[in-house]
Design a protein around this motif. Structure first.
Motif, PDB file in Angstrom:
ATOM      1  N   GLU A 264       0.836  -1.197   0.000  1.00 11.82           N
ATOM      2  CA  GLU A 264       0.000   0.000   0.000  1.00 11.82           C
ATOM      3  C   GLU A 264       0.872   1.249   0.000  1.00 11.82           C
ATOM      4  N   ARG A 265       0.551   2.184  -0.888  1.00 11.07           N
ATOM      5  CA  ARG A 265       1.327   3.408  -1.034  1.00 11.07           C
ATOM      6  C   ARG A 265       0.506   4.636  -0.654  1.00 11.07           C
ATOM      7  N   ASP A 266       1.218   5.656  -0.190  1.00 10.57           N
ATOM      8  CA  ASP A 266       0.606   6.952   0.066  1.00 10.57           C
ATOM      9  C   ASP A 266       0.385   7.630  -1.276  1.00 10.57           C
ATOM     10  N   PRO A 267      -0.847   7.967  -1.648  1.00 17.54           N
ATOM     11  CA  PRO A 267      -1.088   8.556  -2.972  1.00 17.54           C
ATOM     12  C   PRO A 267      -0.441   9.918  -3.167  1.00 17.54           C
ATOM     13  N   ASP A 268       0.014  10.535  -2.075  1.00 14.82           N
ATOM     14  CA  ASP A 268       0.702  11.829  -2.189  1.00 14.82           C
ATOM     15  C   ASP A 268       2.215  11.712  -2.032  1.00 14.82           C
ATOM     16  N   GLY A 269       2.709  10.522  -1.733  1.00 10.30           N
ATOM     17  CA  GLY A 269       4.141  10.366  -1.506  1.00 10.30           C
ATOM     18  C   GLY A 269       4.655   9.035  -2.011  1.00 10.30           C
ATOM     19  N   TRP A 270       4.905   8.933  -3.308  1.00 11.15           N
ATOM     20  CA  TRP A 270       5.381   7.682  -3.885  1.00 11.15           C
ATOM     21  C   TRP A 270       6.346   8.020  -5.021  1.00 11.15           C
ATOM     22  N   LYS A 271       7.200   7.082  -5.353  1.00 15.09           N
ATOM     23  CA  LYS A 271       8.229   7.292  -6.369  1.00 15.09           C
ATOM     24  C   LYS A 271       7.636   7.128  -7.767  1.00 15.09           C
ATOM     25  N   ARG A 272       7.711   8.177  -8.560  1.00 12.01           N
ATOM     26  CA  ARG A 272       7.143   8.165  -9.909  1.00 12.01           C
ATOM     27  C   ARG A 272       8.123   7.678 -10.971  1.00 12.01           C
ATOM     28  N   GLU A 273       9.388   7.568 -10.612  1.00  9.62           N
ATOM     29  CA  GLU A 273      10.385   7.059 -11.542  1.00  9.62           C
ATOM     30  C   GLU A 273      10.496   5.547 -11.401  1.00  9.62           C
ATOM     31  N   ALA A 274      10.867   4.880 -12.485  1.00  8.30           N
ATOM     32  CA  ALA A 274      11.013   3.435 -12.455  1.00  8.30           C
ATOM     33  C   ALA A 274      12.251   3.028 -11.664  1.00  8.30           C
ATOM     34  N   ASP A 275      12.202   1.843 -11.058  1.00  7.13           N
ATOM     35  CA  ASP A 275      13.322   1.323 -10.272  1.00  7.13           C
ATOM     36  C   ASP A 275      14.340   0.624 -11.171  1.00  7.13           C
ATOM     37  N   GLU A 276      15.584   0.603 -10.711  1.00  5.33           N
ATOM     38  CA  GLU A 276      16.636  -0.042 -11.476  1.00  5.33           C
ATOM     39  C   GLU A 276      16.371  -1.538 -11.626  1.00  5.33           C
ATOM     40  N   TRP A 277      15.856  -2.184 -10.578  1.00  2.00           N
ATOM     41  CA  TRP A 277      15.578  -3.612 -10.674  1.00  2.00           C
ATOM     42  C   TRP A 277      14.527  -3.909 -11.739  1.00  2.00           C
ATOM     43  N   PHE A 278      13.575  -2.982 -11.898  1.00  3.18           N
ATOM     44  CA  PHE A 278      12.549  -3.148 -12.920  1.00  3.18           C
ATOM     45  C   PHE A 278      13.154  -3.047 -14.317  1.00  3.18           C
ATOM     46  N   LEU A 279      14.027  -2.079 -14.512  1.00  2.25           N
ATOM     47  CA  LEU A 279      14.668  -1.910 -15.817  1.00  2.25           C
ATOM     48  C   LEU A 279      15.486  -3.141 -16.185  1.00  2.25           C
ATOM     49  N   GLU A 280      16.165  -3.720 -15.200  1.00  4.01           N
ATOM     50  CA  GLU A 280      16.934  -4.934 -15.459  1.00  4.01           C
ATOM     51  C   GLU A 280      16.006  -6.110 -15.759  1.00  4.01           C
ATOM     52  N   ALA A 295      16.901  -0.442 -26.924  1.00  2.00           N
ATOM     53  CA  ALA A 295      17.218   0.791 -26.213  1.00  2.00           C
ATOM     54  C   ALA A 295      15.941   1.370 -25.612  1.00  2.00           C
ATOM     55  N   ARG A 296      16.059   1.916 -24.436  1.00  2.00           N
ATOM     56  CA  ARG A 296      14.908   2.451 -23.705  1.00  2.00           C
ATOM     57  C   ARG A 296      14.652   3.900 -24.090  1.00  2.00           C
ATOM     58  N   ASP A 297      13.382   4.236 -24.263  1.00  2.00           N
ATOM     59  CA  ASP A 297      12.987   5.620 -24.513  1.00  2.00           C
ATOM     60  C   ASP A 297      12.721   6.323 -23.182  1.00  2.00           C
ATOM     61  N   ARG A 298      11.705   5.856 -22.446  1.00  2.00           N
ATOM     62  CA  ARG A 298      11.425   6.410 -21.125  1.00  2.00           C
ATOM     63  C   ARG A 298      10.814   5.334 -20.249  1.00  2.00           C
ATOM     64  N   ALA A 299      10.850   5.559 -18.947  1.00  2.00           N
ATOM     65  CA  ALA A 299      10.284   4.611 -17.977  1.00  2.00           C
ATOM     66  C   ALA A 299       9.617   5.389 -16.864  1.00  2.00           C
ATOM     67  N   TRP A 300       8.590   4.794 -16.253  1.00  2.00           N
ATOM     68  CA  TRP A 300       7.837   5.505 -15.230  1.00  2.00           C
ATOM     69  C   TRP A 300       7.111   4.522 -14.314  1.00  2.00           C
ATOM     70  N   ALA A 301       6.530   5.065 -13.258  1.00  2.00           N
ATOM     71  CA  ALA A 301       5.682   4.294 -12.349  1.00  2.00           C
ATOM     72  C   ALA A 301       4.321   4.964 -12.261  1.00  2.00           C
ATOM     73  N   GLY A 302       3.334   4.189 -11.870  1.00  2.00           N
ATOM     74  CA  GLY A 302       1.988   4.710 -11.675  1.00  2.00           C
ATOM     75  C   GLY A 302       1.338   3.999 -10.508  1.00  2.00           C
ATOM     76  N   LEU A 303       0.124   4.398 -10.184  1.00  2.00           N
ATOM     77  CA  LEU A 303      -0.608   3.774  -9.089  1.00  2.00           C
ATOM     78  C   LEU A 303      -1.866   3.100  -9.594  1.00  2.00           C
ATOM     79  N   CYS A 304      -2.109   1.889  -9.117  1.00  4.96           N
ATOM     80  CA  CYS A 304      -3.377   1.199  -9.301  1.00  4.96           C
ATOM     81  C   CYS A 304      -4.057   1.086  -7.935  1.00  4.96           C
TER      82      CYS A 304
END
Length: 375
Positions: A264-280, A295-304
């Motif tokens: 569970e994440r705080d909807p006002d305080g969470w990391k919007r950038e992708a993690d290094e482990w995810f990229l790997e 090659a990667r263009d961009r990466a991101w995170a979101g909330l469900c």
């Protein structure tokens, strides 16, 4: 009838359009900008391949409306088959796919099992060496979610709705409990009374309702995705149930997602950038799916948002207060239908019993389950 919609995501603007189409006086309040929330970070994978009768009906309606809206105000929907598969030594998910397909077909879905040889013939770029079971849904497609939100919001305004961006709104606690009680919204400019309020604020829904002393069992959780640089490759939309990742065409490249964190994440305080482990992990997934990396263009995170039983919270949760949340990662792909359905309920009083938010007390404890997992 005056209705306030809190949240200008995909479901919120669709509901506003439907309400305005029925001559309802509707105002949408968005604390940020159009598509600045979860809808703008969604994957845009859309299909009707559901084994449940209600979900199949909603998926079918959503896809029909995506195609109706395509070409409107800069929005385009691209038809593309959806393939889901399990790999060798994953009998649990392989058995689930074999069991799902007949149930989907019983609901009128155009799906079937597909052997690896046929899959390889149709999509030579796919690596099918370790595929144990695969299925294909032909009524499916993909789109840019942000363009849908913008297009439908523009259409809602053209139809008579008012959309106020950068305008945070608070749902005030009701002083009455009768069915005809008006509902008050407070903004920086003061407060207004409405006949009904729809809370469609995504990951913030629990906090918005709490301000009005309305409990709801909803947990935001973080997911991740990336897009690749342009490449020459022909693939369907794909969900690898064994690997737990998905991919789809994205312009001249690919969009690939995974990285679900059942926390569970705080909807006002969470990391919007992708993690290094995810990229790997995505590099490994691409090697498995198509035998190479890109090659990667961009990466991101979101909330469900998750619910105790995995079904949405859609309907009247308190007198004249309606909620639309808890999509388990399947919100955008069903937004054209869900927005239409909640608007109909606000006007006519009918809803989907299985999604009734009052089926819970609101204080339930539960674990977050990944929405796409079929095992």
């Amino acid at each position: 009838m005056r209705v306030a919609v809190l949240g200008a995501g995909a479901v919120g603007v669709t509901a506003a359009l439907e309400l305005a189409s029925q001559d309802v006086d509707v105002t949408v309040y968005e604390q940020g900008t159009i598509e600045s929330g979860s809808s703008g970070r969604a994957a845009g994978v859309c299909y009707d391949a559901y084994a449940g009768r209600i979900d199949a009906r909603i998926g079918d309606r959503a896809l029909a409306r995506f195609q109706e809206f395509s070409g409107m105000n800069g929005f385009d929907f691209t038809l593309c088959p959806y393939v889901w598969l399990a790999r060798e030594n994953d009998e649990k998910r392989a058995a689930a796919i074999r069991e799902q397909v007949p149930r989907m077909r019983a609901n009128g879905r155009d799906v079937s099992l597909i052997d690896s040889e046929t899959l390889a013939e149709r999509y030579p770029a796919l690596n099918v060496d370790s595929v144990a079971v695969a299925a294909i849904a032909r009524n499916a497609g993909h789109t840019d979610p942000a363009s849908y939100v913008r297009a439908v919001a523009d259409h809602a305004v053209e139809t008579g709705a008012t959309i106020l961006t950068n305008t945070p709104a608070t749902l005030r606690a009701q002083s009455e409990t009768t069915s005809n009680a008006n509902t008050e919204i407070e903004t920086p400019d003061g407060h207004e009374s409405f006949d009904a309020v729809l809370v469609a604020t995504g990951a913030h829904t629990k906090h918005v309702l709490a301000a009005a002393d309305i409990p709801i069992p909803l947990k935001p959780y973080r997911v991740q995705a990336l897009t690749t640089e342009p490449i020459a490759i022909d693939v369907p939309m794909l969900f690898d149930a064994t690997g737990g990742y998905y991919l789809r065409p994205h312009g001249d490249g690919l969009l690939v997602g995974d990285g679900t964190e059942p926390i569970e994440r705080d909807p006002d305080g969470w990391k919007r950038e992708a993690d290094e482990w995810f990229l790997e992990a995505i590099e490994t997934h691409l090697e498995t799916a198509v035998g190479r990396t890109f090659a990667r263009d961009r990466a991101w995170a979101g909330l469900c948002t998750a619910t105790p039983d995995g079904d949405p919270l859609l309907g009247e949760i308190a007198p004249n207060v309606f909620v639309a949340a808890g999509w388990q990662g399947h919100g955008f792909m069903r937004a054209p239908a869900l927005g239409e359905m909640i608007a109909e309920q606000i006007v006519d009083g009918d809803g989907i019993e299985a999604f009734d938010p009052k089926r819970f007390d609101g204080d339930e404890t539960f674990e977050i389950r990944e929405g796409m997992d079929i095992g």
